[in-house]
Design an enzyme around this catalytic site. Structure first.
Site, PDB file in Angstrom:
ATOM      1  CG  ASP A  48      51.696  42.396  26.620  1.00 53.26           C
ATOM      2  OD1 ASP A  48      52.374  41.683  27.065  1.00 53.26           O
ATOM      3  OD2 ASP A  48      52.322  43.773  26.644  1.00 53.26           O
ATOM      4  CD  GLU A 198      50.932  42.372  35.643  1.00 54.63           C
ATOM      5  OE1 GLU A 198      51.462  43.578  36.269  1.00 54.63           O
ATOM      6  OE2 GLU A 198      51.807  42.078  35.145  1.00 54.63           O
TER       7      GLU A 198
END
Length: 500
Positions: A48, A198
């Site tokens: 991430d 997402e």
């Protein structure tokens, strides 16, 4: 036994030669130009990634468990990175995932989800100090993405195509949450884990608001994850999907990288644009999701597409030195930034004194020191001295229930693996305080010594190739760890690491 020892040493030589060849072929140690391929910036579990440019410097942070967390990395060339400091030094409820690092006016902001909430921290300098985390009331979800529109209004986008307007200081909301995007409808033959809209990363350019989304799920099949692009003339949509989608994706389970996705798009040196994202190296799921970089280009009609002609055959350039562990004798008086702790929530859980690290343990918790596994084949050793009745160990740690290596209690060594199950012989080793793990292709071999020079092999070994999220869930990875369980302390010293 002699044959076993010979085979073991032979494998060490073979693995060492193969590793050297791989480095020569794929790692431009002194590279000054960003390669036209896939650059592995943070080797190990650094998922991430989020990045911001300030002047001539780039700053980045990633998800990673433990305390403290949200390490701020700095680079001036996008290839060679150094740790600055952890931004989050105050515990929050729940795991910290998928942060967003941005600069607005003269302030840096870190938005991140944990425990169903979205938190925010601020700093005037990315090196800190950072403010204590505060919850943004009235919004929940994961994967926040920040946007400033052409009129200076601020927004926070979250999963499932939702957005909420922020106050001018970015610390609270000033409007209601609304859904503005349904996601790109990709082909049924993509072989994904789920639809899973997402990680909305936002960009305003030439009159368009771009939303770069993660879709397809992070785990599961190799072909699951991806990054898609859509744009609109308004922050609230409607969004038009890119004809060049997907921007990033693994199309075949035989590619080098599995589950590529969760991308941030940004401008780098010399007006070249890049995507920074994460992916699993094929065959190495236990190492977690690595931070990857590849060039992207703008088309004449204002869309983003990969700058690599054939991503399936892209060359890979490993910059493993960015994350490779450094030897540590814990004598500097300041803890090296490579370390984090498990089940610690304050700096009172450890102290540096008498040229060693002391960790305070509590019965029922697995307290420990850890760092990510970034090499496939390596040796790691520590000097470990526990209090009486403290169970300590040198292990490859996945989570509090799954770790593998050796444990020591009251002078008796034992192997441990799977769901914290003892493994192998119980051997009395009085006056022994040096312990070593040798990792060869996810096979773990244990050694112990009284002086750190002459080593005795523990008779049993084990395989940890199944310690990954597709089997154990929770998006974990293997970490090198010294752990302790019980009321008392363990002293740690003489950390040594070498690749094989």
């Amino acid at each position: 036994m002699k044959n076993s020892i010979l085979n073991y040493k032979t494998w060490l030589i073979i693995i060492s030669l193969f590793s050297i060849q791989s480095i020569i072929l794929t790692t431009p140690i002194n590279a000054k130009k960003i390669p036209n391929g896939i650059s592995i910036l943070l080797d190990g579990d650094f998922p991430d990634p989020t990045i911001v440019k300030d002047g001539d410097n780039y700053y980045m942070t990633t998800s990673f468990g433990g305390f403290p967390c949200l390490m701020i990395w700095q680079s001036n060339d996008l290839l060679h990175w150094k740790r600055l400091d952890y931004a989050l030094k105050t515990p929050v409820a729940g795991a910290v995932w998928a942060p967003e690092l941005i600069k607005h006016n003269d302030t840096f902001y870190l938005y991140f989800p944990a425990g169903g909430h979205i938190y925010v921290m601020t700093a005037t300098n990315p090196t800190g100090p950072w403010s204590k985390p505060q919850i943004i009331e009235g919004v929940s979800g994961i994967d926040p993405g920040h946007l400033v529109d052409k009129n200076g209004n601020r927004y926070l986008y979250i999963d499932n195509g939702r957005v909420v307007q922020l106050s001018s200081d970015g610390l609270s909301i000033s409007g209601k949450e609304i859904k503005v995007y349904d996601g790109w409808k990709f082909s049924n033959n993509y072989g994904v884990e789920c639809f899973c809209l997402e990680s909305p990363k936002m960009l305003y350019r030439n009159g368009y608001y771009y939303i770069i989304s993660a879709q397809g799920g992070t785990g599961g099949p190799a072909t699951s994850h991806m990054a898609s692009v859509a744009r609109s003339k308004s922050p609230f949509g409607p969004f038009e999907d890119s004809p060049y989608n997907p921007l990033i994706k693994t199309f075949s389970p035989f590619e080098t990288w599995r589950s590529k996705g969760h991308a941030t798009i940004f401008e780098g040196p010399k007006e070249q644009w890049y995507a920074i994202y994460h992916g699993y190296e094929n065959g190495h799921l236990p190492m977690g999701r690595k931070t990857l970089l590849e060039p992207v280009v703008w088309t004449q009609d204002g869309w983003i597409k990969s700058g690599i002609k054939n991503t399936k055959k892209a060359k890979n350039y490993f910059f493993t030195e960015n994350t490779r562990p450094k030897n540590d004798d814990f004598s500097s008086g300041t803890l090296n930034k490579q370390w984090t702790f498990t089940n610690a929530d304050t700096y009172n859980n450890y102290k540096l004194q008498n040229r060693c690290l002391t960790i305070m343990c509590k019965s029922g918790n697995i307290n420990g020191l850890m760092l990510p596994m970034c090499d496939k084949n390596f040796e790691v050793q520590f000097k470990i001295i526990p209090d009486q009745n403290i169970e300590t160990g040198l292990v490859l740690y996945y989570d509090k229930n799954y770790y593998a290596g050796m444990i020591l209690k009251n002078g008796i060594i034992n192997g441990i693996h799977k769901n914290r199950q003892p493994f192998g012989d119980k051997i009395p080793i009085p006056d022994t305080s040096y312990f070593k793990l040798t990792i060869l292709n996810y096979n773990v071999y244990i050694s112990y010594s009284k002086d750190g020079e002459t080593w005795t092999s523990y008779p049993d070994a084990f395989d940890v190739s199944g310690y990954h999220t597709n089997i154990l869930e929770n998006f974990g990875s293997l970490k090198i760890a010294v752990i302790g369980d019980g009321n008392g302390k363990i002293q740690i010293d003489d950390f040594k690491y070498r690749t094989l």
